[in-house]
Design a protein around this motif. Sequence first.
Motif, PDB file in Angstrom:
ATOM      1  N   GLU A  30       0.319   3.152  -2.209  1.00  0.00           N
ATOM      2  CA  GLU A  30      -0.452   1.930  -1.449  1.00  0.00           C
ATOM      3  C   GLU A  30       0.152   0.815  -0.871  1.00  0.00           C
ATOM      4  OE1 GLU A  30      -4.542   2.192  -2.377  1.00  0.00           O
ATOM      5  OE2 GLU A  30      -3.910   3.999  -4.019  1.00  0.00           O
ATOM      6  N   HIS A  31       1.196   0.349  -2.219  1.00  0.00           N
ATOM      7  CA  HIS A  31       1.645  -0.585  -2.082  1.00  0.00           C
ATOM      8  C   HIS A  31       2.787  -1.021  -0.930  1.00  0.00           C
ATOM      9  CE1 HIS A  31       3.679  -4.655  -3.210  1.00  0.00           C
ATOM     10  NE2 HIS A  31       4.953  -4.291  -2.888  1.00  0.00           N
ATOM     11  N   LEU A  32       3.001  -0.228  -0.155  1.00  0.00           N
ATOM     12  CA  LEU A  32       3.817  -0.137   1.332  1.00  0.00           C
ATOM     13  C   LEU A  32       3.097  -0.350   2.104  1.00  0.00           C
ATOM     14  CD1 LEU A  32       6.530   2.772   0.341  1.00  0.00           C
ATOM     15  CD2 LEU A  32       6.941  -0.031   0.584  1.00  0.00           C
ATOM     16  N   LEU A  33       2.100   0.717   2.012  1.00  0.00           N
ATOM     17  CA  LEU A  33       0.626   0.961   3.336  1.00  0.00           C
ATOM     18  C   LEU A  33       0.042  -0.643   3.405  1.00  0.00           C
ATOM     19  CD1 LEU A  33      -0.954   4.265   3.064  1.00  0.00           C
ATOM     20  CD2 LEU A  33       0.529   3.282   4.731  1.00  0.00           C
ATOM     21  N   ASN A  34      -0.223  -1.695   2.068  1.00  0.00           N
ATOM     22  CA  ASN A  34      -0.849  -2.548   2.322  1.00  0.00           C
ATOM     23  C   ASN A  34       0.124  -3.351   3.029  1.00  0.00           C
ATOM     24  OD1 ASN A  34      -3.094  -2.243   0.690  1.00  0.00           O
ATOM     25  ND2 ASN A  34      -2.401  -2.425  -1.403  1.00  0.00           N
ATOM     26  N   ALA A  35       1.403  -3.361   2.839  1.00  0.00           N
ATOM     27  CA  ALA A  35       2.393  -3.965   2.484  1.00  0.00           C
ATOM     28  C   ALA A  35       2.752  -4.136   4.525  1.00  0.00           C
ATOM     29  CB  ALA A  35       3.627  -4.472   2.416  1.00  0.00           C
ATOM     30  N   LEU A  36       2.402  -2.939   5.103  1.00  0.00           N
ATOM     31  CA  LEU A  36       2.589  -2.556   6.467  1.00  0.00           C
ATOM     32  C   LEU A  36       1.176  -3.747   7.336  1.00  0.00           C
ATOM     33  CD1 LEU A  36       4.252  -1.170   8.490  1.00  0.00           C
ATOM     34  CD2 LEU A  36       2.961   0.967   8.057  1.00  0.00           C
ATOM     35  N   LEU A  37       0.256  -2.927   6.295  1.00  0.00           N
ATOM     36  CA  LEU A  37      -1.435  -3.142   6.691  1.00  0.00           C
ATOM     37  C   LEU A  37      -1.390  -5.020   7.100  1.00  0.00           C
ATOM     38  CD1 LEU A  37      -4.132  -3.181   8.068  1.00  0.00           C
ATOM     39  CD2 LEU A  37      -4.755  -3.205   5.942  1.00  0.00           C
ATOM     40  N   ALA A  38      -0.712  -5.690   6.045  1.00  0.00           N
ATOM     41  CA  ALA A  38      -0.857  -7.227   6.283  1.00  0.00           C
ATOM     42  C   ALA A  38      -0.143  -7.517   7.127  1.00  0.00           C
ATOM     43  CB  ALA A  38       0.082  -7.657   4.613  1.00  0.00           C
ATOM     44  N   HIS A  40       1.251  -6.031  10.369  1.00  0.00           N
ATOM     45  CA  HIS A  40       0.009  -5.917  11.496  1.00  0.00           C
ATOM     46  C   HIS A  40      -0.793  -6.889  11.393  1.00  0.00           C
ATOM     47  CE1 HIS A  40       3.072  -2.920  13.369  1.00  0.00           C
ATOM     48  NE2 HIS A  40       2.266  -2.309  12.223  1.00  0.00           N
ATOM     49  N   LEU A  41      -1.680  -7.416  10.346  1.00  0.00           N
ATOM     50  CA  LEU A  41      -3.123  -8.094  10.331  1.00  0.00           C
ATOM     51  C   LEU A  41      -2.134  -9.681  10.883  1.00  0.00           C
ATOM     52  CD1 LEU A  41      -5.059  -6.938   8.136  1.00  0.00           C
ATOM     53  CD2 LEU A  41      -6.003  -7.210  10.584  1.00  0.00           C
ATOM     54  N   ASP A  42      -0.824 -10.331  10.913  1.00  0.00           N
ATOM     55  CA  ASP A  42      -0.212 -11.272  10.351  1.00  0.00           C
ATOM     56  C   ASP A  42      -0.913 -12.143   9.358  1.00  0.00           C
ATOM     57  OD1 ASP A  42       1.257 -13.006  11.232  1.00  0.00           O
ATOM     58  OD2 ASP A  42       0.748 -13.873  12.483  1.00  0.00           O
ATOM     59  N   VAL A  43      -1.192 -11.961   8.153  1.00  0.00           N
ATOM     60  CA  VAL A  43      -1.411 -12.614   6.853  1.00  0.00           C
ATOM     61  C   VAL A  43      -0.394 -13.040   6.778  1.00  0.00           C
ATOM     62  CG1 VAL A  43      -3.080 -12.405   5.120  1.00  0.00           C
ATOM     63  CG2 VAL A  43      -3.660 -11.046   6.596  1.00  0.00           C
ATOM     64  N   LYS A  44      -0.535 -14.666   6.101  1.00  0.00           N
ATOM     65  CA  LYS A  44       0.132 -15.132   5.393  1.00  0.00           C
ATOM     66  C   LYS A  44       0.065 -15.588   4.394  1.00  0.00           C
ATOM     67  CE  LYS A  44       2.841 -15.340   9.187  1.00  0.00           C
ATOM     68  NZ  LYS A  44       3.970 -14.863   9.795  1.00  0.00           N
ATOM     69  N   ASP A  45      -0.626 -15.808   4.231  1.00  0.00           N
ATOM     70  CA  ASP A  45      -1.541 -16.636   2.612  1.00  0.00           C
ATOM     71  C   ASP A  45      -2.236 -15.238   2.140  1.00  0.00           C
ATOM     72  OD1 ASP A  45      -3.133 -17.301   0.591  1.00  0.00           O
ATOM     73  OD2 ASP A  45      -3.787 -18.830   1.612  1.00  0.00           O
ATOM     74  N   PRO A  67      -4.904   1.384  15.042  1.00  0.00           N
ATOM     75  CA  PRO A  67      -4.703   1.234  15.975  1.00  0.00           C
ATOM     76  C   PRO A  67      -4.259  -0.363  16.716  1.00  0.00           C
ATOM     77  CG  PRO A  67      -6.783   0.595  15.116  1.00  0.00           C
ATOM     78  CD  PRO A  67      -5.910   1.181  14.345  1.00  0.00           C
ATOM     79  N   LEU A  68      -4.007  -1.102  14.636  1.00  0.00           N
ATOM     80  CA  LEU A  68      -2.981  -2.722  15.231  1.00  0.00           C
ATOM     81  C   LEU A  68      -1.598  -2.092  15.639  1.00  0.00           C
ATOM     82  CD1 LEU A  68      -4.400  -4.146  11.748  1.00  0.00           C
ATOM     83  CD2 LEU A  68      -4.550  -5.131  14.003  1.00  0.00           C
TER      84      LEU A  68
END
Length: 115
Positions: A30-38, A40-45, A67-68
């Motif tokens: 789950e941690h790796l999926l969260n990092a991957l999603l972040a 692709h969302l280009d979330v910096k904060d 889709p991202l």
Amino acid sequence: MPDEFYFPTEESHKVAYQIGVLCVVWGGVEHLLNALLAHHLDVKDVSYTEIIMGNLDLKRKLAILKPLALINEKPNRYMRLEAALDFIDNTMRPERNKYVHDLSLHAGNIHPYFI
């Protein structure tokens, strides 16, 4: 401290240990999926990432990630990523849920640990 917890049988101790290991390893997935999603969302904060990830279950994260990734990844890389995400969602997640949440671990019988 965990050794002080009472287990009715040696088998129940082993089952509890194995479920614990599975949960720890799943946390890494789950941690790796969260990092991957972040990514692709280009979330910096980080605080935004925590808000987003903390309010999505795994199935929704995967549904957003696909889709991202399709938009952001090269086709060859996307095909491999999609296959991995499908494997996590359709094979690993149900098995993980079965071992962590089902009470009937032995051919339909309630395991003595849970009685």
